[in-house]
Design an enzyme around this catalytic site. Structure first.
Site, PDB file in Angstrom:
ATOM      1  N   SER A 122       0.835  -1.211   0.000  1.00  0.00           N
ATOM      2  CA  SER A 122       0.000   0.000   0.000  1.00  0.00           C
ATOM      3  C   SER A 122       0.864   1.253   0.000  1.00  0.00           C
ATOM      4  CB  SER A 122      -0.933  -0.003   1.209  1.00  0.00           C
ATOM      5  OG  SER A 122      -0.235  -0.285   2.381  1.00  0.00           O
ATOM      6  N   HIS A 143      -3.000  -3.059  -5.756  1.00  0.00           N
ATOM      7  CA  HIS A 143      -3.357  -2.799  -4.357  1.00  0.00           C
ATOM      8  C   HIS A 143      -4.853  -3.037  -4.135  1.00  0.00           C
ATOM      9  CE1 HIS A 143      -3.775   0.252  -0.864  1.00  0.00           C
ATOM     10  NE2 HIS A 143      -3.481  -0.939  -0.406  1.00  0.00           N
ATOM     11  N   GLU A 155      -6.313  -0.646  -7.065  1.00  0.00           N
ATOM     12  CA  GLU A 155      -5.371   0.372  -7.546  1.00  0.00           C
ATOM     13  C   GLU A 155      -4.257  -0.329  -8.321  1.00  0.00           C
ATOM     14  OE1 GLU A 155      -5.287   4.130  -4.436  1.00  0.00           O
ATOM     15  OE2 GLU A 155      -4.131   2.366  -3.886  1.00  0.00           O
ATOM     16  N   ASN A 193      -4.712   5.661   0.097  1.00  0.00           N
ATOM     17  CA  ASN A 193      -4.080   5.818   1.409  1.00  0.00           C
ATOM     18  C   ASN A 193      -3.507   7.219   1.618  1.00  0.00           C
ATOM     19  OD1 ASN A 193      -4.751   3.353   2.402  1.00  0.00           O
ATOM     20  ND2 ASN A 193      -2.780   2.394   2.022  1.00  0.00           N
TER      21      ASN A 193
HETATM   22  N1  3HC Z   1     -18.504 -12.320   0.498  1.00  0.00           N
HETATM   23  C1  3HC Z   1     -19.228 -11.593  -0.368  1.00  0.00           C
HETATM   24  N2  3HC Z   1     -20.042 -10.580   0.003  1.00  0.00           N
HETATM   25  C2  3HC Z   1     -20.144 -10.308   1.302  1.00  0.00           C
HETATM   26  C3  3HC Z   1     -19.424 -11.035   2.278  1.00  0.00           C
HETATM   27  C4  3HC Z   1     -18.567 -12.078   1.819  1.00  0.00           C
HETATM   28  N3  3HC Z   1     -17.817 -12.805   2.655  1.00  0.00           N
HETATM   29  N4  3HC Z   1     -19.699 -10.536   3.481  1.00  0.00           N
HETATM   30  C5  3HC Z   1     -20.556  -9.521   3.296  1.00  0.00           C
HETATM   31  N5  3HC Z   1     -20.833  -9.390   1.982  1.00  0.00           N
HETATM   32  C6  3HC Z   1     -21.676  -8.378   1.347  1.00  0.00           C
HETATM   33  C7  3HC Z   1     -23.054  -8.311   1.956  1.00  0.00           C
HETATM   34  O1  3HC Z   1     -23.932  -9.229   1.358  1.00  0.00           O
HETATM   35  C8  3HC Z   1     -23.462  -6.883   1.666  1.00  0.00           C
HETATM   36  O2  3HC Z   1     -23.839  -6.778   0.298  1.00  0.00           O
HETATM   37  P1  3HC Z   1     -25.055  -5.837  -0.160  1.00  0.00           P
HETATM   38  O3  3HC Z   1     -24.579  -4.421   0.131  1.00  0.00           O
HETATM   39  O4  3HC Z   1     -25.206  -6.127  -1.611  1.00  0.00           O
HETATM   40  O5  3HC Z   1     -26.205  -6.227   0.699  1.00  0.00           O
HETATM   41  C9  3HC Z   1     -22.149  -6.123   1.835  1.00  0.00           C
HETATM   42  O6  3HC Z   1     -21.101  -7.095   1.611  1.00  0.00           O
HETATM   43  C10 3HC Z   1     -21.990  -5.535   3.225  1.00  0.00           C
HETATM   44  O7  3HC Z   1     -22.135  -6.589   4.146  1.00  0.00           O
HETATM   45  P2  3HC Z   1     -22.656  -6.361   5.647  1.00  0.00           P
HETATM   46  O8  3HC Z   1     -23.697  -5.307   5.640  1.00  0.00           O
HETATM   47  O9  3HC Z   1     -22.969  -7.680   6.251  1.00  0.00           O
HETATM   48  O10 3HC Z   1     -21.460  -5.700   6.350  1.00  0.00           O
HETATM   49  P3  3HC Z   1     -20.141  -6.328   6.945  1.00  0.00           P
HETATM   50  O11 3HC Z   1     -20.132  -5.875   8.337  1.00  0.00           O
HETATM   51  O12 3HC Z   1     -19.942  -7.755   6.655  1.00  0.00           O
HETATM   52  O13 3HC Z   1     -18.987  -5.596   6.116  1.00  0.00           O
HETATM   53  C11 3HC Z   1     -17.938  -3.711   5.096  1.00  0.00           C
HETATM   54  C12 3HC Z   1     -19.120  -4.300   5.837  1.00  0.00           C
HETATM   55  C13 3HC Z   1     -17.904  -4.206   3.683  1.00  0.00           C
HETATM   56  C14 3HC Z   1     -16.596  -4.054   5.777  1.00  0.00           C
HETATM   57  C15 3HC Z   1     -18.273  -2.192   5.158  1.00  0.00           C
HETATM   58  O14 3HC Z   1     -18.439  -1.802   6.480  1.00  0.00           O
HETATM   59  C16 3HC Z   1     -17.227  -1.339   4.515  1.00  0.00           C
HETATM   60  O15 3HC Z   1     -17.206  -1.153   3.313  1.00  0.00           O
HETATM   61  N6  3HC Z   1     -16.344  -0.734   5.365  1.00  0.00           N
HETATM   62  C17 3HC Z   1     -15.270   0.088   4.908  1.00  0.00           C
HETATM   63  C18 3HC Z   1     -14.110  -0.777   4.527  1.00  0.00           C
HETATM   64  C19 3HC Z   1     -12.982   0.035   3.989  1.00  0.00           C
HETATM   65  O16 3HC Z   1     -12.970   1.264   3.989  1.00  0.00           O
HETATM   66  N7  3HC Z   1     -11.960  -0.675   3.511  1.00  0.00           N
HETATM   67  C20 3HC Z   1     -10.773  -0.049   3.003  1.00  0.00           C
HETATM   68  C21 3HC Z   1      -9.742  -0.048   4.067  1.00  0.00           C
HETATM   69  S1  3HC Z   1      -8.273   0.774   3.548  1.00  0.00           S
HETATM   70  C22 3HC Z   1      -7.348  -0.447   2.870  1.00  0.00           C
HETATM   71  O17 3HC Z   1      -7.715  -1.589   2.787  1.00  0.00           O
HETATM   72  C23 3HC Z   1      -6.023  -0.027   2.354  1.00  0.00           C
HETATM   73  C24 3HC Z   1      -4.902  -0.617   3.149  1.00  0.00           C
HETATM   74  O18 3HC Z   1      -3.733  -0.441   2.394  1.00  0.00           O
HETATM   75  C25 3HC Z   1      -4.730   0.066   4.487  1.00  0.00           C
END
Ligand code: 3HC
Length: 287
Positions: A122, A143, A155, A193
């Site tokens: 990242s 990424h 990315e 990021n």
């Molecule tokens: N497989 C497929 N789909 C799934 C799943 C799985 N294992 N688990 C959940 N889903 C789907 C659900 O069905 C739902 O789909 P829908 O919107 O079509 O109904 C959706 O994902 C959301 O699921 P939930 O409501 O059950 O919520 P969760 O609590 O499981 O997860 C989340 C939610 C997706 C994590 C959401 O909160 C989110 O988007 N959070 C932000 C995450 C984020 O910002 N990530 C980036 C971090 S930065 C990074 O990674 C960079 C690094 O370099 C630091």
């Protein structure tokens, strides 16, 4: 080779990000061989993939046959030599340049010379990783975002020596596995990021200054900005150690205090509060 002809992907590292990448590729119909450092971690990686696929079935995103087919496409081992026949490699080992260089050095000897070597870093410099191999035009950043099985973005990072063909190949492959790709140049933080880290750092500083409770900071961002998670919950998901590391790399690159990790974040990491993965971060996950 065309991206459509990629039959097998190699993934190095099967932790939080690696296991998500394995799952994404397998669900898209591509065979995946992943490598971890020992058999115990190979097993843990497999369990993480199985848990996420089970959740996808629960959520109605995948049927049971799709889950079984995806699992049948995945093989894990502790021997990098098992990647000799792959058509593309995505490395997702720990965020340490020396470790990644070692992995890339081994990969250039093991894999076919035409195989692209991608890193899921990242923040680390693609140019330096590329320069440590004999195929710098075929080294790039891919990424993914956590959780990789759900987040739509990929990315694609062009190092100074990455060729146009490599970038085009990677973007088409990214779309094949269901991601939307964006292209960034090789600068710490890339697009997301670079914006996210100072935002997360500000939220931690705000908590430390007593401006608001953690719950209110998170609710403010979720409800006032429409983010799916508040910044402190997101830090727990990303891992506080990962966030401190990313912060330090950004600070090294730009020397702007807004990238410097806040004291509270550093102290929490020192205390072993790493977020969800350790059972405690800003919130408690022990139950
Ligand atoms: N497989 C497929 N789909 C799934 C799943 C799985 N294992 N688990 C959940 N889903 C789907 C659900 O069905 C739902 O789909 P829908 O919107 O079509 O109904 C959706 O994902 C959301 O699921 P939930 O409501 O059950 O919520 P969760 O609590 O499981 O997860 C989340 C939610 C997706 C994590 C959401 O909160 C989110 O988007 N959070 C932000 C995450 C984020 O910002 N990530 C980036 C971090 S930065 C990074 O990674 C960079 C690094 O370099 C630091």
């Amino acid at each position: 080779m065309n991206p459509e002809d990629v039959k097998k992907v190699g993934v190095v590292g099967c932790g939080i990000m690696g296991s998500g990448i394995v799952e994404v590729c397998a669900k898209a119909g591509v065979a995946v061989a992943y490598v971890e450092v020992d058999d115990e971690r190979v097993g843990r990686g497999r369990q993480a993939i199985e848990r996420s696929l089970a959740r996808a079935v629960e959520k109605g995103k995948l049927d049971e046959a799709g889950r079984d087919e995806a699992l049948a496409r995945i093989s894990g081992s502790s021997d990098l030599g098992d990647l000799a026949d792959v058509d593309l490699v995505i490395e997702a080992v720990t965020e340490d340049l020396a470790t990644k260089k070692d992995v890339f050095h081994s990969l250039e000897e093991i894999t076919k010379p035409e195989v692209l070597l991608a890193t899921n870093t990242s923040t680390l410099p693609i140019a330096e990783l590329a320069a440590s191999t004999n195929r710098p035009d075929k080294v790039l950043g891919l990424h993914f975002f956590n959780p990789a099985s759900i987040m739509k973005l990929l990315e694609v990072i062009r190092g100074l020596s990455t060729s146009d063909e490599t970038i085009q190949f990677a973007r088409t492959f990214g779309e094949r596995i269901g991601k939307t790709t964006v292209l960034a140049k090789d600068r710490a933080g890339f697009i997301v990021n670079f914006l996210l880290i100072p935002f997360l750092n500000s939220a931690v500083q705000m908590l430390d200054d007593g401006v608001a409770t953690k719950e209110d900071i998170d609710a403010g961002v979720q409800l006032g900005l429409g983010h799916p998670m508040g910044p402190l919950t997101l830090l727990d998901l990303i891992g506080l150690d990962t966030a401190v590391h990313a912060s330090n790399v950004l600070y090294e690159e730009f020397k702007d205090p807004m990238y410097s990790p806040p004291t509270l974040l550093k102290r929490m990491v020192a205390a072993g509060y790493l977020g969800r993965k350790s059972g405690k971060g800003f919130y408690d996950y022990s139950s």
